[in-house]
Design a protein around this motif. Structure first.
Motif, mmCIF file in Angstrom:
data_model
loop_
_atom_site.group_PDB
_atom_site.id
_atom_site.type_symbol
_atom_site.label_atom_id
_atom_site.label_comp_id
_atom_site.label_asym_id
_atom_site.label_seq_id
_atom_site.Cartn_x
_atom_site.Cartn_y
_atom_site.Cartn_z
ATOM 1 N N LYS A 128 35.706 52.615 28.613
ATOM 2 C CA LYS A 128 35.903 54.072 28.681
ATOM 3 C C LYS A 128 35.241 54.474 27.481
ATOM 4 C CE LYS A 128 39.942 54.335 31.302
ATOM 5 N NZ LYS A 128 39.460 53.074 32.257
ATOM 6 N N THR A 129 35.110 55.863 27.465
ATOM 7 C CA THR A 129 34.482 56.579 26.345
ATOM 8 C C THR A 129 35.652 57.229 25.606
ATOM 9 O OG1 THR A 129 34.011 58.682 27.677
ATOM 10 C CG2 THR A 129 32.393 56.916 27.280
ATOM 11 N N GLY A 130 35.588 57.677 24.282
ATOM 12 C CA GLY A 130 36.614 58.203 23.602
ATOM 13 C C GLY A 130 36.902 57.701 22.221
ATOM 14 N N SER A 177 23.267 62.361 9.557
ATOM 15 C CA SER A 177 22.598 62.800 10.980
ATOM 16 C C SER A 177 21.809 61.966 11.156
ATOM 17 C CB SER A 177 22.065 64.158 10.620
ATOM 18 O OG SER A 177 21.729 64.537 9.569
ATOM 19 N N ALA A 178 20.810 61.187 10.373
ATOM 20 C CA ALA A 178 20.265 60.232 10.862
ATOM 21 C C ALA A 178 20.747 59.006 11.546
ATOM 22 C CB ALA A 178 19.049 59.496 9.523
ATOM 23 N N LEU A 179 21.707 58.833 10.841
ATOM 24 C CA LEU A 179 22.794 57.549 11.258
ATOM 25 C C LEU A 179 23.220 58.057 12.913
ATOM 26 C CD1 LEU A 179 24.023 54.867 11.100
ATOM 27 C CD2 LEU A 179 25.496 55.741 9.493
ATOM 28 N N PHE A 180 23.611 59.252 12.871
ATOM 29 C CA PHE A 180 24.168 59.620 14.189
ATOM 30 C C PHE A 180 22.948 59.347 15.302
ATOM 31 C CE2 PHE A 180 27.097 63.001 12.013
ATOM 32 C CZ PHE A 180 28.064 61.866 11.603
ATOM 33 N N GLN A 181 21.879 60.011 14.836
ATOM 34 C CA GLN A 181 20.838 59.754 15.791
ATOM 35 C C GLN A 181 20.373 58.326 15.989
ATOM 36 O OE1 GLN A 181 17.489 62.163 14.377
ATOM 37 N NE2 GLN A 181 16.167 61.530 16.069
ATOM 38 N N ALA A 182 20.428 57.374 15.046
ATOM 39 C CA ALA A 182 20.213 56.014 15.443
ATOM 40 C C ALA A 182 21.229 55.631 16.468
ATOM 41 C CB ALA A 182 20.373 55.314 14.098
ATOM 42 N N ILE A 183 22.399 55.818 16.067
ATOM 43 C CA ILE A 183 23.547 55.466 17.210
ATOM 44 C C ILE A 183 23.241 55.970 18.289
ATOM 45 C CG2 ILE A 183 26.061 55.765 17.704
ATOM 46 C CD1 ILE A 183 26.552 55.697 14.615
ATOM 47 N N MET A 235 33.506 59.522 13.213
ATOM 48 C CA MET A 235 33.498 59.201 14.430
ATOM 49 C C MET A 235 33.549 60.722 15.329
ATOM 50 S SD MET A 235 35.927 55.935 15.215
ATOM 51 C CE MET A 235 37.353 56.516 14.414
ATOM 52 N N ARG A 236 34.450 61.327 14.770
ATOM 53 C CA ARG A 236 34.490 62.672 15.413
ATOM 54 C C ARG A 236 33.119 63.466 15.565
ATOM 55 N NH1 ARG A 236 37.620 67.339 16.765
ATOM 56 N NH2 ARG A 236 38.759 65.853 17.903
ATOM 57 N N CYS A 237 32.430 63.561 14.351
ATOM 58 C CA CYS A 237 31.240 64.066 14.292
ATOM 59 C C CYS A 237 29.926 63.452 15.039
ATOM 60 C CB CYS A 237 30.555 64.106 12.822
ATOM 61 S SG CYS A 237 31.596 65.192 11.845
ATOM 62 N N CYS A 238 30.180 62.034 15.195
ATOM 63 C CA CYS A 238 29.182 61.427 15.930
ATOM 64 C C CYS A 238 29.567 61.583 17.340
ATOM 65 C CB CYS A 238 29.263 59.659 15.548
ATOM 66 S SG CYS A 238 27.898 58.875 16.281
ATOM 67 N N GLN A 239 30.605 61.476 17.609
ATOM 68 C CA GLN A 239 31.222 61.724 19.046
ATOM 69 C C GLN A 239 30.696 63.132 19.771
ATOM 70 O OE1 GLN A 239 35.434 62.160 19.736
ATOM 71 N NE2 GLN A 239 35.570 60.888 21.489
ATOM 72 N N TYR A 246 34.397 55.037 20.692
ATOM 73 C CA TYR A 246 34.550 54.951 19.041
ATOM 74 C C TYR A 246 35.836 54.122 18.718
ATOM 75 C CZ TYR A 246 30.632 57.960 19.112
ATOM 76 O OH TYR A 246 29.280 58.435 19.205
ATOM 77 N N MET A 247 35.832 53.167 17.938
ATOM 78 C CA MET A 247 36.778 52.583 17.325
ATOM 79 C C MET A 247 36.980 52.367 15.619
ATOM 80 S SD MET A 247 38.389 48.747 18.259
ATOM 81 C CE MET A 247 40.171 48.332 17.704
#
Ligand code: UDP
Length: 244
Positions: A34-36, A148-154, A175-179, A187-188
């Motif tokens: 699942k996603t979330g 933001s670079a980390l979000f992009q890497a993910i 997690m919220r920002c990355c999501q 995300y956990m």
């Protein structure tokens, strides 16, 4: 699968999975993860959320909240007669069960958080124990400008499971920002799980866990946590006054 009940504790909707295995099966049903966002709910987090409107909003909108704290399980049982068989699902155990399944199913995993040496140990152990396919990792000590670079890497890693160990409320905000940038993952938030899994911090012995005293063990083992007792006391007053 039977419908899973939801319980409301101080405005937070908590899923009533009977036990961890049922939760893991649910997250992996139909052959796809699942996603979330998964958020462990304990007494401290309820109080933190009441003191922080952004965290409160964020927790309320998270898809999968589960009873990680023994006090939450007791409160649910007190409020809902039908929940008499509910068990605590400790975040550290749930994370390990998910990692084992991720290894078996070759689910791509990204790890964020912890000190660099702790994270390195976690990675080694995950690969050795369950052959986890780690598609990226980043230690938890970085500047806001690096986010933001980390979000992009993910996003570019294609991870389906992203576990974030930054403590609360930092990890939920992360997690919220990355999501928002990359919604295609589960995300956990895992708090101090990497410290325990790497052997850096000792988990409470089983007997303390079964007596519902894991929280006390953590305070005694890490006295810097003493300040957190005030939040636990505040929650206890809600519980005993029936303000649930
Ligand atoms: N941490 C981190 N970056 C930070 C702050 C904390 O990576 O800026 C990590 C820290 O190393 C620890 C975890 O986050 O591994 C927080 O653990 P804690 O036991 O405080 O979390 P809890 O389980 O109580 O939420």
């Amino acid at each position: 699968m039977r419908a899973i009940p939801k319980y409301d504790i101080r405005g937070i909707g908590i899923w009533g999975f009977q036990e961890q295995a049922q939760f893991v099966d649910y997250l992996l049903a139909d052959g796809a993860l699942k996603t979330g966002m998964l958020v462990a709910i304990n007494a401290e987090k309820i109080i933190l959320a009441e003191q922080n409107p952004l965290l409160s909003e964020l927790i309320k909108s998270a898809e999968y909240k589960y009873a990680d704290g023994i006090s939450i399980v007791r409160s649910i049982k007190r409020k809902y007669a039908a929940a008499s068989c509910l068990q605590r699902i400790a975040g550290v155990d749930l994370w390990q069960a998910l990692m084992r399944s991720a290894g078996l199913r070759r689910i791509p995993v990204f790890l964020v958080g912890g000190k660099p040496e702790v994270l390195a140990k976690v990675e080694q152990k995950l690969v050795a124990a369950w052959g986890v396919k780690i598609v990226g990792s980043h230690s938890g000590y970085f500047k806001d400008e690096e986010r933001s670079a980390l979000f992009q890497a993910i996003q570019e890693s294609g991870a389906a499971l992203v576990t974030v160990a930054l403590g609360s409320p930092k990890q939920e905000l992360f997690m919220r920002c990355c999501q928002q940038i990359y919604p295609n993952a589960l995300y956990m938030g895992v708090g101090g799980t990497f410290d325990v899994f790497s052997g850096t911090v000792k988990r409470a012995p089983k007997v303390w866990q079964s007596l519902g005293l894991e929280w006390l063990y953590r305070v005694l083992a890490q006295p810097t946590r003493i300040g957190r007792l005030a939040r636990l006391c505040k929650y206890a007053s809600y519980h005993y006054r029936g303000q649930l």
